[in-house]
Design a protein around this motif. Structure first.
Motif, short mmCIF file in Angstrom:
data_model
loop_
_atom_site.label_atom_id
_atom_site.label_comp_id
_atom_site.label_asym_id
_atom_site.label_seq_id
_atom_site.Cartn_x
_atom_site.Cartn_y
_atom_site.Cartn_z
N GLN A 242 0.80 -1.22 0.00
CA GLN A 242 0.00 0.00 0.00
C GLN A 242 0.84 1.28 0.00
O GLN A 242 0.47 2.26 -0.63
N CYS A 243 1.96 1.27 0.69
CA CYS A 243 2.76 2.49 0.87
C CYS A 243 3.97 2.58 -0.06
O CYS A 243 4.72 3.55 0.02
N GLY A 244 4.20 1.58 -0.90
CA GLY A 244 5.33 1.65 -1.82
C GLY A 244 6.64 1.28 -1.15
O GLY A 244 6.67 0.50 -0.19
N MET A 245 7.74 1.82 -1.65
CA MET A 245 9.06 1.46 -1.14
C MET A 245 9.24 1.95 0.29
O MET A 245 8.97 3.11 0.61
N MET A 246 9.69 1.04 1.13
CA MET A 246 9.85 1.33 2.56
C MET A 246 11.21 0.84 3.05
O MET A 246 11.70 -0.18 2.56
N PRO A 247 11.80 1.51 4.03
CA PRO A 247 11.36 2.78 4.59
C PRO A 247 11.41 3.91 3.56
O PRO A 247 11.89 3.71 2.44
N ALA A 248 10.94 5.08 3.95
CA ALA A 248 11.03 6.24 3.08
C ALA A 248 12.50 6.50 2.75
O ALA A 248 13.40 6.19 3.53
N LYS A 249 12.74 7.05 1.58
CA LYS A 249 14.11 7.27 1.13
C LYS A 249 14.87 8.13 2.14
O LYS A 249 14.41 9.18 2.56
N GLY A 250 16.03 7.66 2.55
CA GLY A 250 16.86 8.37 3.51
C GLY A 250 16.56 8.07 4.96
O GLY A 250 17.26 8.54 5.86
N ALA A 251 15.51 7.30 5.22
CA ALA A 251 15.11 6.98 6.60
C ALA A 251 15.50 5.55 6.94
O ALA A 251 15.56 4.68 6.07
N ALA A 252 15.72 5.30 8.22
CA ALA A 252 16.01 3.94 8.69
C ALA A 252 14.75 3.23 9.14
O ALA A 252 14.73 2.00 9.25
N GLY A 253 13.69 3.99 9.39
CA GLY A 253 12.44 3.38 9.80
C GLY A 253 11.27 4.20 9.30
O GLY A 253 11.34 5.43 9.23
N THR A 254 10.19 3.54 8.94
CA THR A 254 8.97 4.22 8.50
C THR A 254 7.77 3.35 8.84
O THR A 254 7.84 2.12 8.74
#
Length: 228
Positions: free
Chosen positions: A76-88
């Motif tokens: 549902q949310c696409g590529m995870m974590p968000a680009k540049g983040a370690a957690g989403t």
């Protein structure tokens, strides 16, 4: 989804709680031991937040989680974590994703991993209490400055909730000083705009830790200077 969801959330009435959790050691360069540590920490926070929601008689179900070495696709949310983040956290699937770089796999990564999980878990708490929906409502059609402000209030609340949860489980966790050490260095300007400065993040984390109660984490009522 109205303002009361954030300003008068029933979770603010939850008491200080505690949980005794056994956490395994993280072996240097051993992915399996890191995954076990992440899973055990998450399970510990399940116990913390299940007790908190039960205390205020609000329905609760724990989040799903994924511990990964490379970014992956959420349905549902696409590529995870968000680009540049370690957690989403993805509210659409109630899943948080923890991306673990190789240089954190060892005992020295325990505080980093626990705080990252506790922060993303905090977003799930916000989701279960409709605070996440309220933040989205505040951002809909708003100017960039207002969107960033709503994001900072949301992120700093999750930071504070992480302090609440980690204090409850602190018996097996690294000492507070190791968590405080995470708030050093500098953040890129964009991360400051929508997450707050590191000094502000540390302030809210410590406020949650010292209080041990979700009521300490109302980032929505105060002036903008408290969430900069």
């Amino acid at each position: 989804m109205g303002e009361s969801a954030a300003l008068e959330s029933p979770i603010y009435a939850a008491p200080r709680t505690s949980a005794r959790c056994e956490l395994p050691a993280i072996k240097p360069d051993h992915w399996g031991s890191m995954k076990r540590y992440l899973a055990s920490t998450s399970a510990c926070l399940d116990r913390v937040w299940t007790r908190e929601f039960a205390a205020v008689r609000v329905f609760y179900s724990p989040p799903r989680r994924r511990y990964i070495r490379h970014r992956t696709r959420d349905p549902q949310c696409g590529m995870m974590p968000a680009k540049g983040a370690a957690g989403t956290y993805c509210p659409l699937t109630s899943t948080y994703y923890i991306l673990v770089p190789g240089d954190t796999i060892g005992p020295w990564g325990a505080a980093w991993a626990a705080q990252l999980i506790a922060h993303e878990y905090g977003h799930h708490v916000q989701y279960m209490t409709n605070i996440l929906d309220y933040a989205d409502f505040r951002s809909e059609g708003a100017a960039k400055r207002a969107i960033d402000l709503a994001s900072r209030r949301l992120e700093l609340q999750a930071e504070c909730l992480s302090g609440v949860a980690l204090r409850a489980a602190r018996g097996e966790l690294p000492p507070l000083t190791q968590f405080q050490d995470l708030y050093t260095g500098r953040l890129p300007a964009q991360w400051v705009r929508d997450h707050g400065r590191l000094s502000t993040q540390r302030h809210w984390f410590e406020q949650g830790w010292r209080s041990g109660r979700p009521a300490a984490c109302d980032t929505w009522s105060g002036p903008e200077r408290e969430v900069n």
